[in-house]
Design an enzyme around this catalytic site. Sequence first.
Site, PDB file in Angstrom:
ATOM      1  CG  ASP A  66      -2.001  -1.035   1.149  1.00  0.00           C
ATOM      2  OD1 ASP A  66      -2.021  -1.775   0.138  1.00  0.00           O
ATOM      3  OD2 ASP A  66      -2.818  -1.117   2.090  1.00  0.00           O
ATOM      4  CG  ASP A 125      -0.639   5.280  -0.101  1.00  0.00           C
ATOM      5  OD1 ASP A 125      -1.581   5.070  -0.898  1.00  0.00           O
ATOM      6  OD2 ASP A 125      -0.695   5.030   1.128  1.00  0.00           O
ATOM      7  CB  SER A 156     -36.674  -6.489 -11.933  1.00  0.00           C
ATOM      8  OG  SER A 156     -37.909  -7.006 -12.278  1.00  0.00           O
ATOM      9  CD  GLU A 193     -24.318 -13.782 -12.028  1.00  0.00           C
ATOM     10  OE1 GLU A 193     -24.814 -12.721 -11.580  1.00  0.00           O
ATOM     11  OE2 GLU A 193     -24.003 -13.948 -13.215  1.00  0.00           O
ATOM     12  CE  LYS A 248     -32.470 -10.426  -6.380  1.00  0.00           C
ATOM     13  NZ  LYS A 248     -32.472  -9.154  -5.708  1.00  0.00           N
ATOM     14  CG  ASP A 292     -30.013  -6.541  -0.027  1.00  0.00           C
ATOM     15  OD1 ASP A 292     -30.719  -6.048  -0.923  1.00  0.00           O
ATOM     16  OD2 ASP A 292     -30.415  -6.774   1.119  1.00  0.00           O
ATOM     17  CD  GLU A 304     -27.486  -4.839  -6.811  1.00  0.00           C
ATOM     18  OE1 GLU A 304     -27.732  -4.767  -8.029  1.00  0.00           O
ATOM     19  OE2 GLU A 304     -28.361  -4.936  -5.932  1.00  0.00           O
ATOM     20  CE1 TYR A 313     -26.705  -6.825 -12.583  1.00  0.00           C
ATOM     21  CE2 TYR A 313     -25.906  -6.875 -10.310  1.00  0.00           C
ATOM     22  CZ  TYR A 313     -26.765  -6.372 -11.270  1.00  0.00           C
ATOM     23  OH  TYR A 313     -27.691  -5.424 -10.923  1.00  0.00           O
ATOM     24  CE  LYS A 373     -35.093 -11.733  -2.456  1.00  0.00           C
ATOM     25  NZ  LYS A 373     -36.124 -10.802  -2.860  1.00  0.00           N
ATOM     26  CB  CYS A 399     -69.393  -4.445  12.845  1.00  0.00           C
ATOM     27  SG  CYS A 399     -68.416  -3.624  11.580  1.00  0.00           S
ATOM     28  CB  CYS A 438     -71.583  -0.713  10.640  1.00  0.00           C
ATOM     29  SG  CYS A 438     -71.869  -2.478  10.738  1.00  0.00           S
ATOM     30  CB  CYS A 482     -69.612  -7.036   9.899  1.00  0.00           C
ATOM     31  SG  CYS A 482     -70.871  -5.787   9.663  1.00  0.00           S
ATOM     32  CB  CYS A 503     -70.887  -2.703   7.323  1.00  0.00           C
ATOM     33  SG  CYS A 503     -69.246  -2.478   8.032  1.00  0.00           S
TER      34      CYS A 503
HETATM   35  S1  IVH Z   1     -29.068  -9.562 -13.133  1.00  0.00           S
HETATM   36  C1  IVH Z   1     -31.930  -9.250 -16.313  1.00  0.00           C
HETATM   37  N1  IVH Z   1     -27.525 -10.433 -11.210  1.00  0.00           N
HETATM   38  O1  IVH Z   1     -31.470  -7.749  -8.346  1.00  0.00           O
HETATM   39  C2  IVH Z   1     -31.156  -9.436 -15.095  1.00  0.00           C
HETATM   40  N2  IVH Z   1     -29.139  -8.775 -10.670  1.00  0.00           N
HETATM   41  O2  IVH Z   1     -34.278  -8.239  -8.659  1.00  0.00           O
HETATM   42  C3  IVH Z   1     -31.177  -8.280 -14.189  1.00  0.00           C
HETATM   43  N3  IVH Z   1     -29.137  -8.074  -8.330  1.00  0.00           N
HETATM   44  O3  IVH Z   1     -32.087  -4.953 -10.386  1.00  0.00           O
HETATM   45  C4  IVH Z   1     -30.197  -8.216 -13.162  1.00  0.00           C
HETATM   46  N4  IVH Z   1     -27.486  -9.377  -7.690  1.00  0.00           N
HETATM   47  O4  IVH Z   1     -30.219  -4.797  -8.626  1.00  0.00           O
HETATM   48  C5  IVH Z   1     -28.531  -9.605 -11.537  1.00  0.00           C
HETATM   49  N5  IVH Z   1     -26.076 -11.296  -9.626  1.00  0.00           N
HETATM   50  C6  IVH Z   1     -27.074 -10.466  -9.950  1.00  0.00           C
HETATM   51  C7  IVH Z   1     -27.684  -9.609  -8.999  1.00  0.00           C
HETATM   52  C8  IVH Z   1     -28.731  -8.782  -9.406  1.00  0.00           C
HETATM   53  C9  IVH Z   1     -28.364  -8.454  -7.316  1.00  0.00           C
HETATM   54  C10 IVH Z   1     -30.230  -7.094  -8.234  1.00  0.00           C
HETATM   55  C11 IVH Z   1     -30.235  -6.014  -9.294  1.00  0.00           C
HETATM   56  C12 IVH Z   1     -31.534  -6.172 -10.009  1.00  0.00           C
HETATM   57  C13 IVH Z   1     -32.360  -6.871  -8.978  1.00  0.00           C
HETATM   58  C14 IVH Z   1     -33.489  -7.636  -9.611  1.00  0.00           C
END
Ligand code: IVH
Length: 670
Positions: free
Chosen positions: A32, A36, A81, A113, A115, A117, A173, A225, A314, A408, A411, A426, A432
């Site tokens: 590092d 720098d 999404s 992959e 997901k 947050d 993300e 991604y 999920k 109720c 009413c 009711c 009502c």
């Molecule tokens: S792919 C068409 N890959 O999840 C595919 N999304 O619920 C669209 N997200 O808007 C996104 N990890 O913000 C993809 N490995 C991942 C992800 C991911 C998180 C989020 C992303 C997206 C939302 C959809």
Amino acid sequence: MKQIRLVVKQLRDSINEHNYRYHVQANPTISDTEFDVLFKKLQEIERAHPELITRDSPTQRVGAKPLKEFAEVRHDIPMLSLDNGFTDSDVLAFDQRVHDRLAISGEIEYVCEPKLDGLAVSIRYEQGQLVCAATRGDGMSGEDVTENIRTIPTVPLHLRGNFFPAVLEVRGEVYMPKKGFLELNTRAEAKGEKQFVNPRNAAAGSLRQLDSRITASRPLAIFFYGIGVVEGMTLPDTHYETLLFIKELGCLINHEIQVVKGINQCLAYYEKLGQRRITLPYEIDGVVYKVNSFKQQTTLGFVSRAPRWALAHKFPAEEIQTIITDVEFQVGRTGALTPVARLRPVFVGGATISNATLHNMDEVKRKDIHIGDRVLVRRAGDVIPEVVSVITKNRPKNIKAIQLPIHCPVCHAKIEQIKGEAIARCTSGLFCPAQRKEAIKHFASRRAMDIEGLGDKLVDQLVDQHLVTTLADLYSLTFTQLAGLERMAEKSAQNMLDALEKSKTSTFSRFLYSLGIREVGEATAKQLAMHFDHLSDLYKVTEEELQTIPDIGPIVAKHITSFFSDKHNRSVIDKLIASGIVLQKNKKDRQLLPFIGKTFVLTGTLQSLTRLEAKEKLENLGAKVAGSVSNKTHFVVAGEDAGSKLKKAEELNIPILNESAFLAMLSGQY
Ligand code: IVH
């Protein structure tokens, strides 16, 4: 000067390369301190020769002036999404759909992959230079957050190497690592400032700063991604190879990403990553499965806003402890009382909740819930929060039983609970106000009379101000009455009148559905519309006759006869019709369900649609689709390579349709 230019270039290249080795490859080759030294040297030269500063110099990560507002950026390729799955069977069903649509057997290659947050962004590079970065927004257009994105150390300001497309959008993300989040909150606490509730909110709040210097002070990071627009180069054939390609260009991809064969390996990945979830340095809320082949992705396409080639699996919803401070009862459309727990507010599943449904009194009993109890509450996605269970250990002494009210709460009519039924109601029906409101909301809803703009708030106002007592009153509302309501401009009042007028032309089945007769959903309404020619036929129908209609049993039959024998209901219906409602002849309804009572069996491969699509189409037309051929089968649809079912149909002398005959039948030319 030429000499200096060269030194500057070497310094920048070297800093960028070390940055890449450190962040993307996680394999630094200098310390590092050494890094720098290089960075300071570059800063010094640039200070002495400001004319040499370029926008993509690694020293230029913070824009100078705060913005007034974010500009809008349209996404040339929408940012989609993901569909969510929660259980193994959701995941298996996804894999089945993929197989059906691709019409292939054998294992599909998926990319697994985490997901992440955080929040999705799209970053555009032209000739390798970062030119624009935008948030997802509504998927079609988002906010221009270029200055803020540039402050994230892992975002390349210039793509690495010389081999990149003329235009490339990379998507990923933005998130805040757990450690950075905790440090940020500790600092905020020390200064007496407000703390962020979770890393995702902190990331979103940091990215949406008009002053990019604030963003720069926040520990943001990014994983890429996917891609959006690409011009001037052909990319690899698979999602995974594309990720490796953008990684070469300097875009950090997540370390947990894996290619697997078949859905069982996806489930195994989910299991393993779930176990390691808390040890990861960033928050994830599930895993994402993506079909690896782009060709297959294209065949699969997408529905509304989500691709058919991906699924977000999920993790189970978070459960959190809180206390029930009180219980109130809500009255629904059919008078059903729902106990709702008022909670000491808690943050769970990404939001603060202060109410949770207890469903009905049987549930209250089964879960042994009392006012004052400590309970676990759960909220998953957009669903209504619910109380999962009571914590019985060290139970508080002052807990109070939850009592079904005698009257109720809206009413004050008597509450009735029929023996053997979980639901208490009711008894005053549409007298009502609560039931009246719900009945009007149902009448106006999209699948019923579809009265655009007649939302919950407006219905509440109309009923509370006694402008609407029965459904029929809706059609005698005047411009003056509507324009006199709170938050109702003249234009909206006129729009409302237009929408009401438009809704007067409908179908018999929609109208029957919109009346809100208990247990009469859309399908039953269609059946009724098919069986009867006029509303007046329903006024005198007997329960016995109703039960001759497919799928109508004694209970539904009773609800229907008692609804139509009620004088009040009949006068409302008569007034509705008198106000000019025109219901298309039920011939139209018959056309909607031409295959009612017919059973189909599908076998073999169809060329123009998948098995699942064929099934959906048939069911929408009223048919039943069975899995095996029997005497009860009316038609067998035989695609290519049909096997034993076709043979059986021939043996039983059941009509067999080839694909073109079947399509002709679907389109009504039979
Ligand atoms: S792919 C068409 N890959 O999840 C595919 N999304 O619920 C669209 N997200 O808007 C996104 N990890 O913000 C993809 N490995 C991942 C992800 C991911 C998180 C989020 C992303 C997206 C939302 C959809």
